[in-house]
Design an enzyme around this catalytic site. Structure first.
Site, short mmCIF file in Angstrom:
data_model
loop_
_atom_site.label_atom_id
_atom_site.label_comp_id
_atom_site.label_asym_id
_atom_site.label_seq_id
_atom_site.Cartn_x
_atom_site.Cartn_y
_atom_site.Cartn_z
CB THR A 16 54.99 -18.68 -75.13
OG1 THR A 16 55.71 -19.84 -75.51
CG2 THR A 16 53.62 -19.11 -74.62
CB SER A 61 63.34 -17.82 -78.22
OG SER A 61 63.27 -18.91 -77.33
#
Ligand code: ASP
Length: 343
Positions: A16, A61
């Site tokens: 992010t 991720s």
């Protein structure tokens, strides 16, 4: 590196922290790393030199895997002598797994490797990314007598530095997204950056960094629940090539005493499969033998994960299987703290 400013290598893997909203779909996706530095001119004010390196294709991720762990490890290995510390920007979703894995893969690490990320993208007005990134770099540059203060893999998030292999992601909403329920914080950032010296790992500096790249993924994670049946457990334990099992049990390492359950586990252990008992509780430890509902596990040779997190337990298992440790020694070594991951 003499008296010069510490130099830090910033490794961007994705997450992010460096994402933008897709104009059409509104979904967050990774964007290129150069933009990240443009977004934080404050980095130039830090009392250290910063160089950056990025995954050619930054990832969310959730797409992390051991091949990417090796990529990060190789970046650190190649640059180990030229830098005083490393900061890894990583999505928060699987950050505890990657950071735990690296703690095992980098044996005798004597420099800081600090993982960080954020809950909101760096361009967002209310972002937590700037503080996380800036303080992570400061933590990685901390020196005493020209030597790094932190000599282990850490995870910095929302004013706290944790031992990475003790962490778990606990919140998808709060800025305080991580917790280290079984180990004290390594440092806290308030008006001052307070390092808890007692909590830090003190590696033997005469030993050189040893890098391990074999992570064996022939493992399963079984989380017990009331009603899990023989068929399910059998299926998981009979998967071909299986070498290790993380068994998430209740409380202090307890599980059903039903005969079929113990028999299936016993059969697996006889076949040479390593079974590790970790607790589903976020805090506390497995104590096999404390209750009748765990003493049979002890008897058949189940390994105690003590107070390890599931994330670290998985990574330690992959790492130890990768080392091809003999069966007779496996239990003893697994039950020994290798990187401060268990008490
Ligand atoms: N999905 C994102 C990731 O883990 C979430 C984050 O970065 O916090 O890559």
């Amino acid at each position: 590196m003499g008296q010069s400013k510490p130099n830090i290598l910033l490794i961007y893997t994705g997450g992010t922290i460096g994402m933008i909203k897709d104009a059409e779909t509104g979904a967050l996706r990774a964007f290129d790393f150069d933009n990240l530095l443009v977004k934080i001119p404050e980095l130039k004010l830090l009392d250290c030199d910063i160089e950056t390196i990025s995954f050619s294709q930054p990832i969310d991720s959730s797409n992390m895997n051991p091949d990417y762990w090796i990529q990060i490890v190789e970046i650190i290995e190649t640059n180990y002598q030229s830098f005083d510390g490393f900061v890894v920007l990583h999505g928060s979703d699987t950050m505890s797994y990657t950071a735990s894995a690296l703690s095992f893969m980098l044996e005798d690490l004597s420099k800081p490797v600090i993982f960080t990320g954020s809950q909101l993208p760096i361009g967002d007005l209310r972002t937590d990314a700037k503080e996380n990134l800036i303080t992570s770099i400061q933590v990685a540059s901390l020196q005493k007598n020209n030597k790094p203060v932190i000599r282990e893999v850490g995870l910095y998030f929302e004013y706290k530095l944790y031992r990475a292999n003790r962490t778990t992601k606990i919140n998808a909403e709060h800025f305080e997204a991580f917790s280290s329920p079984n180990y004290i914080d390594l440092a806290e950032s308030g008006v001052h950056l307070k390092v808890n010296e007692e909590s830090l790992r003190k590696p033997n500096l005469r030993r050189k960094l040893r890098v391990h790249k074999e992570m064996d993924d022939n493992i399963v994670l079984i989380k017990l629940f009331p009603g899990i049946n023989e068929n399910t457990i059998e299926c998981m334990l009979n998967r071909s090539g299986l070498k290790g099992v993380i068994l998430e049990t209740y409380g202090a390492g307890n599980c059903t005493t039903e005969k079929w359950f113990i028999d299936v586990l016993k059969k697996a252990i006889k076949k040479g499969i390593h079974i590790i008992n970790v607790t589903q509780c976020s805090g506390g430890s497995v104590i096999m033998g404390q209750y009748e509902t765990s003493s049979h596990l002890k008897k058949i040779g189940v390994i105690s994960g003590k107070d390890i997190t599931t994330e670290a337990a998985i990574c330690k298992l992959m790492y130890m299987l990768g080392l091809k440790i003999e069966d007779e020694k496996f239990k003893k070594i697994y039950e020994t703290p290798l990187r401060g991951e268990m008490s």
